[in-house]
Every structure is written in C-alpha cells, then in structure tokens.
Design a protein around this motif. Structure first.
Motif, PDB file in Angstrom:
ATOM      1  N   HIS A  81      -2.661  27.220  32.392  1.00 14.82           N
ATOM      2  CA  HIS A  81      -1.261  26.771  32.262  1.00 14.82           C
ATOM      3  C   HIS A  81      -0.903  26.528  30.803  1.00 14.82           C
ATOM      4  O   HIS A  81       0.088  27.081  30.293  1.00 14.82           O
ATOM      5  CB  HIS A  81      -1.016  25.499  33.062  1.00 14.82           C
ATOM      6  CG  HIS A  81       0.159  24.698  32.561  1.00 14.82           C
ATOM      7  ND1 HIS A  81       1.467  25.099  32.743  1.00 14.82           N
ATOM      8  CD2 HIS A  81       0.216  23.549  31.840  1.00 14.82           C
ATOM      9  CE1 HIS A  81       2.267  24.224  32.168  1.00 14.82           C
ATOM     10  NE2 HIS A  81       1.544  23.277  31.614  1.00 14.82           N
ATOM     11  N   PHE A  82      -1.677  25.687  30.113  1.00 16.85           N
ATOM     12  CA  PHE A  82      -1.195  25.310  28.789  1.00 16.85           C
ATOM     13  C   PHE A  82      -1.332  26.436  27.772  1.00 16.85           C
ATOM     14  O   PHE A  82      -0.557  26.512  26.827  1.00 16.85           O
ATOM     15  CB  PHE A  82      -1.758  23.975  28.290  1.00 16.85           C
ATOM     16  CG  PHE A  82      -3.229  23.885  28.009  1.00 16.85           C
ATOM     17  CD1 PHE A  82      -4.018  23.023  28.749  1.00 16.85           C
ATOM     18  CD2 PHE A  82      -3.816  24.603  26.973  1.00 16.85           C
ATOM     19  CE1 PHE A  82      -5.369  22.892  28.480  1.00 16.85           C
ATOM     20  CE2 PHE A  82      -5.167  24.478  26.695  1.00 16.85           C
ATOM     21  CZ  PHE A  82      -5.935  23.624  27.455  1.00 16.85           C
ATOM     22  N   HIS A  83      -2.299  27.358  27.994  1.00 18.44           N
ATOM     23  CA  HIS A  83      -2.310  28.491  27.068  1.00 18.44           C
ATOM     24  C   HIS A  83      -1.137  29.413  27.314  1.00 18.44           C
ATOM     25  O   HIS A  83      -0.603  30.004  26.381  1.00 18.44           O
ATOM     26  CB  HIS A  83      -3.635  29.256  27.174  1.00 18.44           C
ATOM     27  CG  HIS A  83      -4.749  28.595  26.425  1.00 18.44           C
ATOM     28  ND1 HIS A  83      -5.652  27.759  27.016  1.00 18.44           N
ATOM     29  CD2 HIS A  83      -5.080  28.645  25.109  1.00 18.44           C
ATOM     30  CE1 HIS A  83      -6.513  27.315  26.101  1.00 18.44           C
ATOM     31  NE2 HIS A  83      -6.184  27.830  24.940  1.00 18.44           N
ATOM     32  N   HIS A 134      -2.887  38.152  28.168  1.00 20.38           N
ATOM     33  CA  HIS A 134      -2.822  38.093  29.633  1.00 20.38           C
ATOM     34  C   HIS A 134      -4.173  38.324  30.262  1.00 20.38           C
ATOM     35  O   HIS A 134      -4.529  37.715  31.268  1.00 20.38           O
ATOM     36  CB  HIS A 134      -1.784  39.082  30.150  1.00 20.38           C
ATOM     37  CG  HIS A 134      -0.386  38.593  29.968  1.00 20.38           C
ATOM     38  ND1 HIS A 134       0.169  37.627  30.769  1.00 20.38           N
ATOM     39  CD2 HIS A 134       0.553  38.917  29.063  1.00 20.38           C
ATOM     40  CE1 HIS A 134       1.406  37.372  30.357  1.00 20.38           C
ATOM     41  NE2 HIS A 134       1.661  38.142  29.322  1.00 20.38           N
ATOM     42  N   LEU A 135      -4.960  39.234  29.642  1.00 23.45           N
ATOM     43  CA  LEU A 135      -6.309  39.484  30.155  1.00 23.45           C
ATOM     44  C   LEU A 135      -7.133  38.206  30.142  1.00 23.45           C
ATOM     45  O   LEU A 135      -7.808  37.860  31.117  1.00 23.45           O
ATOM     46  CB  LEU A 135      -6.971  40.544  29.263  1.00 23.45           C
ATOM     47  CG  LEU A 135      -7.954  41.508  29.895  1.00 23.45           C
ATOM     48  CD1 LEU A 135      -7.337  42.194  31.091  1.00 23.45           C
ATOM     49  CD2 LEU A 135      -8.378  42.552  28.861  1.00 23.45           C
ATOM     50  N   THR A 136      -7.060  37.490  29.021  1.00 23.43           N
ATOM     51  CA  THR A 136      -7.854  36.264  28.907  1.00 23.43           C
ATOM     52  C   THR A 136      -7.375  35.197  29.872  1.00 23.43           C
ATOM     53  O   THR A 136      -8.171  34.584  30.581  1.00 23.43           O
ATOM     54  CB  THR A 136      -7.774  35.709  27.473  1.00 23.43           C
ATOM     55  OG1 THR A 136      -8.232  36.695  26.566  1.00 23.43           O
ATOM     56  CG2 THR A 136      -8.621  34.457  27.329  1.00 23.43           C
ATOM     57  N   PHE A 137      -6.081  34.935  29.877  1.00 22.55           N
ATOM     58  CA  PHE A 137      -5.624  33.702  30.515  1.00 22.55           C
ATOM     59  C   PHE A 137      -5.092  33.856  31.932  1.00 22.55           C
ATOM     60  O   PHE A 137      -5.076  32.880  32.690  1.00 22.55           O
ATOM     61  CB  PHE A 137      -4.599  33.001  29.618  1.00 22.55           C
ATOM     62  CG  PHE A 137      -5.218  32.470  28.361  1.00 22.55           C
ATOM     63  CD1 PHE A 137      -4.992  33.084  27.143  1.00 22.55           C
ATOM     64  CD2 PHE A 137      -6.074  31.382  28.419  1.00 22.55           C
ATOM     65  CE1 PHE A 137      -5.594  32.610  25.987  1.00 22.55           C
ATOM     66  CE2 PHE A 137      -6.678  30.907  27.279  1.00 22.55           C
ATOM     67  CZ  PHE A 137      -6.440  31.520  26.052  1.00 22.55           C
ATOM     68  N   PHE A 138      -4.654  35.059  32.327  1.00 22.61           N
ATOM     69  CA  PHE A 138      -4.216  35.184  33.714  1.00 22.61           C
ATOM     70  C   PHE A 138      -5.398  34.945  34.646  1.00 22.61           C
ATOM     71  O   PHE A 138      -5.306  34.218  35.640  1.00 22.61           O
ATOM     72  CB  PHE A 138      -3.601  36.564  33.956  1.00 22.61           C
ATOM     73  CG  PHE A 138      -2.964  36.667  35.292  1.00 22.61           C
ATOM     74  CD1 PHE A 138      -3.504  37.478  36.286  1.00 22.61           C
ATOM     75  CD2 PHE A 138      -1.831  35.921  35.599  1.00 22.61           C
ATOM     76  CE1 PHE A 138      -2.909  37.549  37.542  1.00 22.61           C
ATOM     77  CE2 PHE A 138      -1.248  35.979  36.841  1.00 22.61           C
ATOM     78  CZ  PHE A 138      -1.781  36.796  37.823  1.00 22.61           C
ATOM     79  N   ILE A 139      -6.523  35.558  34.245  1.00 19.74           N
ATOM     80  CA  ILE A 139      -7.765  35.401  35.017  1.00 19.74           C
ATOM     81  C   ILE A 139      -8.147  33.928  35.170  1.00 19.74           C
ATOM     82  O   ILE A 139      -8.681  33.517  36.193  1.00 19.74           O
ATOM     83  CB  ILE A 139      -8.892  36.149  34.281  1.00 19.74           C
ATOM     84  CG1 ILE A 139      -8.621  37.640  34.322  1.00 19.74           C
ATOM     85  CG2 ILE A 139     -10.241  35.816  34.838  1.00 19.74           C
ATOM     86  CD1 ILE A 139      -8.825  38.248  35.677  1.00 19.74           C
TER      87      ILE A 139
END
Lengths: 638, 208, 104
Positions: free
Chosen positions: A406-408, A452-457
């Motif tokens: 969320h926060f990222h 998105h690759l890093t943080f959606f996951i």
C-alpha cells in the motif's frame, strides 16, 4: 581531553584571524571560486538545485539499500544480509527515502517553481532558505555516517520504544536517528515557514489566492502541514534523546512511563508527513496535466477546497497506524471513519484530473507520461488504504507486506512519479535545456514496469501471510516465486534510474537551449527566460487571471504586462553563516551521538554564536543596476 | 557593476508602525507568528505527555504535596508584569520614543531574570524532596515541560538583551524596530505558555 | 523600498487614532484579575470540586485570548491569515494534548 584540544585549536584560529595573520590573496581566490558561490548562495533557484543534488544523492543510497533488501529476500533462508544488518538496511531505507529523498526533492521543486509562479523575486527569507538546505544535508550525512562508524539505526523508520531504548538498542544506532532527524527537521520547519510567508505576502499584483497555480496552492497547504506536523516529531525525538542520553523515564514502564506516547507523537507527525510529501506531487500533476492537455484545470476551486480539506483531515487520522495497540473500539472507530473520509477530497482531485484530460489536446511528453502513470497507480494505493482503514480488517493486514505494498503504491506512484514529472517539466527552467525525451521514455517505461512488478506482487505476499521487516522466510511458505518476481522488479527500477542519470549527463552535454517557454506554458514561470535571470522578473508582472501567462497569450500578448516601471533591483547578499551554523549543529549532533556532552554543548555554542554575529551584521544586500538588467533581458530575448 | 549599498543607520522619521511599513518587516512578523503556531503545537505535545505521566510518581511526592503555590504565584505575577512592560516598550517604538523603549525593555529583562531565578530556586527545593528528572516518569515529564518553558525564558532575555545593545549602538530605525517588535511577540508567547503551565501543572496539580 | 515606507507613513499620518497605554493597562488588570480568581478558586476551594478544573481552564483560555488580541496586536480584520493559523495551532495543539492525555 578532546574538548580541550578543540578549544585550543579554536583559540589559535581566532588569534590568527584577529592579528591579520592570514593570506588575503588566498581568501580572495576562495571568495571568487564557484564552489564558494554555491556554499554561500541565498538564491532560491540555486538552492533548489542544491536540494535536487542532495535528494538525488540520497535516492541512490536509499535505492541501494532497497536492492540489498530485495536480494536478501530472493531465496528462503538466504544469508546475504541477516539479523541486525537487515534491520539497519530497512530502517535506513525508509528513513532516507522519506526524509532525505522525498522531502528534499519536493523542496527542490518548490524552491525552483513557487517564487516564479507567484511573480516574486525570491522567497521571504533567503538566509533561512539556505540554512534549511544545509541543515537537511547535515542531518542526512550525520545519519548515514552510521554506516561508516558502525551501528546504524535499526528500529525501523518508526523507531518504536521500547526497542529503541537503551536496554534493547545499546550503542550509537538510535542516537544517529534521533539527532540526524532532529537537525534535518529543524531545516524542514524553516522551509515550511519560508514558503508560507512567501506565498502569503509576496504575490505579484493581481494574483489573488484563487489565481495561484495549483502547485503553489499545494505547496502552501503542505507547508502548513510542515508547520504543525513537525513539532510533535521534535517533541518525541527530544523525549527519546533525554531518555537515552540523560536517564529520563518517559517510556519505561518500570519507572511509570508509557511507550505508546512515542507512537502517538510519532504518528501525529507521521500522518501529516505523508500528506506533506503527496500534496506537492498532486500540485505537479495539476500543472502538468493541464499544460499537456492544453486545457485549463477542471474544477480549480474544488481542487483548492479539496487540498485544504485533505490538509486539515490529515491531522485527525494518525491513530490508524495504531489500530492494534489497544486503544479500544471507540477510538479505533473514530479514526477509521476520519481516514475513510479523506478518500473523498482525494477522489475529487482524481476526477478533476481525468476531466481536465477529457476533450483536451494531449501531448505525451515524458512529464505527461509520469502524470498519466501516476493516476492509476496512486488510485490503487488509495483503495488499499481504504481497505486498511477498517480496524477489524487491519488486524489481519497490520505488519504484513500488504501494508508495505500500500504505502509504496502511494509513495512511489504518488510522490516519486510526481517528482519525476516535475523534474522533467521544470528541468528547462532550471538548467536552460530539456531532458532528452527518448531516454526519458525509457526511464519511465523501465521504472513503471519495475515498480508494478515489485509492489503489486507484495499485496499477495502480504495476504499470504509474510510479515514485514523479517529478513527471511521458509521454503515451505510458498512465498519464494513471488519474492523473486518482486526482486526482479527492483532491478528494473534500478535500470530506469541509471537511464535517468545518463539522460541528465547526455542532455547537459548537448545542452540544446530550450527557450523561455518550451511547453507552451500557462503559468508565470514560463514568461521569463530559461534558466531564469538572477532577479527572476525585470518588472513584476500584472496578473489578470488564473493561468496568468495563458490569459495574456489568449489576449495576443507575447509577454506579461508589467506592474511596475523598470528600475534597479534590490537583491539579498550571499552569506556563509548558514554553512557555519550548520557545522555547529553537526558537531553538536555528533557529540551527542557519541555521548560526549562537552562536544554536544560546544556545537550548540557555535550555533548561538553564529546567530549572535548574524544579528549584528549590517549587510543589507546589493542593487542590480538598470544597465545590467537591460543587458540581461536583451540577451534573453535574442 | 552592481554596487554594495549600505543603508544609513538612523532614519529621520520612523513610521508609526515600523513592523508593517516594509515588505521585509511584514515578512518577519508573519513568519514569527507562524513560528509561534508551531511552538504552540510543540508545547501542547509536552503538556499532553505531562498529563499522561503526572500520576506516575513511583512513590515520590505527588503533585498535591509537591508544588509550592505561593512561589508559583509570585513568579506568575512577575512574568505577567514583564509581558506588560514589553508591550509598553512596543508602544515606545510606535511613538518613536527611544528612551521609553529602552526603559521598558530593560525592566522586561530584569523581571524575566527574576522569574528564572525563582524557578531555579523552586527546582532546587523539589530536587531536595526527591523529585528529580530521573526519579520517575512524572519527574521527567515535569522538568521537560517546565524546563523547556524556562529555557525559552532564558533565550528571550538573552535576545532582548542583545537587541538593547543594538538599540544603544544604532538607534531606533527600520532595522532595529521590527526586531524588537518580534522579540516582544516572542515574550508574550512565553507568557501565554506560562498561563497554561500555572493552570494545568500547578493549579490542576493542587486539585489532584 | 523607501517609497513603500513613505506611502505607509502618509497613510498612518492621516490615521487619527494613536495607540494608548490605557488599553494595555486595562488588559493587564484583567489578566491579573483572572489569575487571582484562578488561584483563589483552587487554594480557597470556593468552586465545587468537579467544576474547578474546567473553570480554571476557561479562565486560562480567556487570558490567552486577551494576550493575543491586545498585547500581541492581533486584530481580526487585517490579519485574517495570521488569526486563522494561530487558531489552527491552538486547535491542533488541543487535539494533541487531549489525545495524549486520554489515550496515553
């Protein structure tokens, strides 16, 4: 002993200076050196660039810290960075990114753009502007010295007691956090006051509050949040410092203390802090989207109102970071409702940006790409925020990777994208040439995909149960592949950042002049040359409407109508006192970190001495004469 | 070439409200009001911490037993009076009467020093009773709150003292007048904080 | 800059109401009075037990407003921005203090 040595050296210096035993020629060579010019500058445009360099430097450091974290989490039971080292990495990553990257880069944009957007010649307090910058740098350097001397802060960027108290964190680590942040925080508060007074008192004739560009409005509200939001942090940091250094008992239950006091003080600051870093980004969005849609901002008045409401409500929600602490259902519910309420004005803003683009003539410059990428990304972060706002649900999400995701999403999707958009947008105004568009698009693409690759996951990593701030996980947890995808994304972001740095160097080398107004701008900063002359405006402009410059263009004028006759312009003098004062603060901070009261006090004495000397100084600035102004203006228009 | 310009020290005619007369002085005043706003929140946090911890005496003297109200009352009247004298000093600025300015600001400094002396004596008494900075959470919170106020008083009298030196050397002009006005704003703020301290700490402490 | 001063001077020289010390002395007397009442209320126990604390808090707030609007020359007409920020500071301060007291 150390104190004695320092005092003797000090006394020798002073004697040498007062007996004229120094080389005047050497001093003159120093004084005319470009480095001295930058150390002593009080020009908001230069200070903006200094903030940019400082912020970019810490961005690299914070990014490396992130990469090291992600490498550690690549495989289960990895032993690359474990235990205390991992805790230090995550604590420094968070603290650095928020205090030494996001805030300075936003201050860079504010320094560069706000005085120009309101038609002013500088900020209200140029001396304080310089001091604020050097204090930020000193705080950042002080905290990062911990990497060199060993024992970095390792209690998270939130530094909760009792883990941050002497019993569980002996040694210098937490003291670096406390002193570094305190020094940097003083600088930030000064910056906030500076922009508030500038925006209220120094607008060009005709620029009412409701004719200011949105970036200025959001800078204004963010500065108010700084004004009222930093004191709780200041208070909390003093309490931790007194407890660690002088044996006070605020948080030690055995002596009657209460650790939750720190949490309240930290988050009463911490929540406004995140609005401080997002509002200027919102402002950039408004300016960039309206410019590159060739359309005025939809719903300007509601945007202003929404900004003020977000600022005000931002002070009422802090305990949503503390739902699981045990405040009880009544308190939790109050804060939950207030938190969900903030989504409303934020939503108004998002819809206004979309309606601005609708029916506009859109140009996808790199700045616009960042803005358009920001909208879905930030909204995703916003909706997971509403999910977190529900206390019963938060009991599950709390301290898991769901929160990290969320926060990222809001911090990177909001603040970082906003900063990049602002940098690409105002780069020509700062340096006279644009950043390359091709490399810019590669920068955006790599970074956006990587993000998105890093943080959606990580939403799913969290929902599957992985706690945050843990340095490893087990093979049977089923988290391995997800973590690996997340790490790959981090490297994409690193690649994107490298492309950005290459872009900066390449664009500087080719240095194709951008001209006054490379984007066919709507606001005042585009009415003067790029880069802006030292005095900004030869004659302060008469503002007749919102989007002041665009209004004149539509009336058939190539330039702004002046509000005053041409005349000599009074400018503030450069000064070395902010730099000296900062050295005082730095020495003091270092002294307290190493628990030497004498050195700590010595540094403070230097600070007060500098204040005293500065108060008695009688340098009232200098005038730029008419012939020089005319020469500069002719050169700019050639 | 651009020339360094030294403005004349004294002005023949000081405007009636120098703190509003130029952009620079208006900026200083507004900026200082904002600083007061920030400091209000800072003190509020220390008040909150004190209120949360004032009952954690760890067996030491409680607020009802400890506080010496007569001394506090005297200190209060001294500080209140010094607030009045500082505003009389500002009146002197508005009337361009440097003698009045000097007199009343000197009285302010002396009264401020008296307040501080009384407070230090009071703290000595409390330490004798076993109420120290490190003896309990109550002690830490009390000394932090009241001590922070006291250090603000110390800074204030030092500041006004330095300004009085500048006043003697350079006279009352567009440079010194706004500084004194701002210093008096600071001094009033320090008194305002004390109003809350004597109410919330001492009087509420006596009630229990 | 000089012209600005002259303009303001001209404006104020035509302003016929000079500041008087009487208003400030009156304020001072009121403040002393409020302080005395507060001390008396607590030391002489003239106010019923549950009411004392709200009572002295109200007296303190009144005294603070007196300080702001007389001694500190704050006036509602020309300093709307300043008044707004000072009020905001007081409100946020009150929230902080009360929250720490109640939740701490």
């Amino acid at each position: 002993m150390a104190t004695l040595v320092i005092l003797i050296v000090f006394a020798l210096f002073l004697t040498a200076i007062w007996t004229g035993g120094y080389d005047k020629q050497l001093l003159n060579r120093f004084r005319s050196h470009w480095l001295w010019d930058w150390i002593t500058t009080v020009d908001h445009k230069k200070i903006g660039i200094l903030y940019l360099i400082g912020g970019a430097f810490f961005f690299i450091i914070g990014g490396i810290e992130a990469l090291l974290i992600r490498i550690q989490l690549l495989v289960p039971n990895n032993d690359f960075m474990v235990g205390d080292t991992f805790n230090e990495l995550l604590s420094m990553h968070g603290t650095t990114m928020i205090f030494f990257v996001a805030m300075p880069l936003l201050f860079a944009l504010m320094n560069v753009a706000v005085p120009l957007q309101i038609g002013a010649r500088d900020v209200a307090f140029p001396f304080l502007n310089s001091l604020g910058f050097w204090l930020f740098l000193a705080g950042g350097i002080l905290m990062n010295l911990s990497w060199i001397f060993g024992n970095a802060p390792d209690a998270g960027w939130t530094n909760y007691v009792p883990i941050a108290s002497n019993e569980f964190s002996p040694g210098t680590g937490i003291d670096y956090y406390v002193l570094g942040l305190q020094i940097s925080g003083i600088g930030t508060t000064m910056g906030g006051i500076n922009f508030l007074v500038t925006i209220i008192n120094m607008r060009a004739p005709g620029m009412s509050l409701l004719r200011m560009p949105m970036f200025t409005w959001t800078s204004f509200v963010a500065s108010s949040l700084i004004l009222f939001g930093f004191p709780p942090l200041t208070a909390g940091l003093f309490l931790v410092m007194f407890e660690r250094l002088f044996g006070a008992n605020f948080f030690d239950v055995a002596m009657g203390g209460n650790p939750v006091i720190w949490q309240h003080l930290f988050w009463i600051f911490g929540h406004p802090e995140v609005y401080i870093v997002i509002l200027p980004a919102f402002g950039v969005m408004s300016d960039v989207i309206s410019n590159f849609s060739k359309k005025r901002l939809f719903g300007y008045t509601s945007m202003v109102f929404a900004t003020i409401l977000i600022g005000f409500l931002g002070f009422m929600v802090w305990a949503h970071h503390m739902f699981t602490v045990g405040m009880g259902p009544v308190a939790n519910s109050i804060f939950a409702v207030a938190t969900m309420a903030i989504a409303v004005p934020t939503g108004i803003k998002v819809f206004n940006w979309l309606f601005t683009m609708w029916g506009g003539k859109i140009r996808f410059t790199t700045a616009m790409l960042w803005a358009v990428g920001f909208i879905p990304t930030f909204v995703m972060g916003g909706v997971t925020g509403v999910m977190l706002a529900s206390p019963p649900a938060d009991y599950q999400y709390h301290d898991s990777y769901f929160v990290v995701a969320h926060f990222h999403y809001v911090l990177i999707g909001g603040t970082v994208f906003g900063i990049f958009a602002g940098l690409y947008y105002w780069w020509p105004k700062m340096f006279g040439h644009k950043l390359g568009e091709t490399l810019g698009k590669w920068h955006f693409g790599l970074f956006f995909i990587g993000f998105h690759l890093t943080f959606f996951i990580q939403h799913f990593i969290g929902l599957y149960g992985m706690p945050r701030r843990h340095f490893t996980y087990q093979p049977e947890d089923g988290l391995t592949t997800l973590n690996q995808i997340s790490t790959v994304g981090a490297f994409f972001m690193a690649a994107g950042t490298i492309v950005w740095l290459i872009n900066i160097i390449k664009s500087a080398r080719s240095a194709i002049p951008a001209g006054n107004d490379p984007w066919d701008g709507r606001t005042l900063e585009w009415a003067i040359s790029s880069p802006a002359p030292e005095y900004n405006f030869a004659q302060l402009p008469q503002v007749r409407s919102l989007d002041a410059f665009w209004f004149e263009k539509m009336e058939g004028n190539k330039k702004m109508i002046p509000a005053e006759p041409l005349g000599p312009i009074h400018m503030p003098s450069s000064t070395h006192w902010p730099f000296i004062m900062t050295i005082g603060f730095f020495i003091s901070g270092l002294g307290f970190v190493f628990r030497s009261l004498e050195v700590g006090v010595l540094g403070l004495i230097l600070v007060f001495l500098t204040m005293f000397i500065r108060s008695f100084e009688q340098d009232h600035g200098y005038h730029i004469e008419l012939d020089e102004i005319e020469k500069t203006e002719k050169g700019a228009n050639a | 070439m651009s020339a360094q310009v030294e403005h004349k020290g004294t002005q023949a005619h000081l405007p009636p409200h120098p703190e509003k007369a130029t952009m620079e002085s208006r900026n200083k005043v507004l900026g200082f009001w904002f600083l007061i706003g920030a400091e209000t929140v800072l003190f509020a946090c220390l008040f909150g911490t004190y209120l949360a911890l004032k009952d954690s005496t760890m067996g030491g003297p409680s607020t009802e037993e400890l506080y010496q109200i007569p001394m506090v009352a005297l200190a209060t009247f001294i500080l209140l009076t010094s607030s009045l004298t500082s505003v009389l000093g500002v009146l002197g600025i508005h009337r361009n009467n440097i003698k009045q300015v000097k007199l009343w600001f000197w009285v302010t400094v002396v009264l401020g020093a008296a307040f501080l002396g009384l407070e230090i004596y009071e703290f000595f008494e409390y330490v004798h009773e076993g109420h120290t900075f490190t003896s309990s959470a109550f002690g830490s919170a009390f000394y932090t709150l009241v001590g922070t106020h006291g250090s603000h008083v110390l800074f204030g009298i030092t500041w006004i003292f330095c300004l009085l030196i500048q006043l003697s050397r350079r006279g009352l002009n567009m440079e010194t007048a706004p500084k004194l006005y701002v210093a008096s704003l600071y001094w009033h703020f320090v008194d305002v904080v004390w109003v809350f301290i004597f109410t919330v700490v001492y009087l509420m402490g006596k009630v229990g | 800059m000089e012209t600005e001063v002259q303009q303001n001077q001209a404006q104020q020289e035509t302003d016929p109401t000079p500041e008087s010390a009487v208003k400030h002395l009156l304020s001072f007397a009121l403040m002393i009075g409020l302080t005395l009442v507060a001390f008396a209320a607590v030391m002489l126990e003239v106010v019923p037990a549950g009411m004392v604390i709200p009572f002295i808090l109200v007296l303190a707030v009144i005294q603070v407003f007196l300080q702001l609007f007389t001694f500190m020359h704050l006036d509602l007409k020309n300093n709307r921005m300043t008044v707004t920020f000072v009020m905001m500071g007081l409100i946020i301060g009150a929230i902080c203090a009360v929250a720490l007291f109640v939740l701490g």
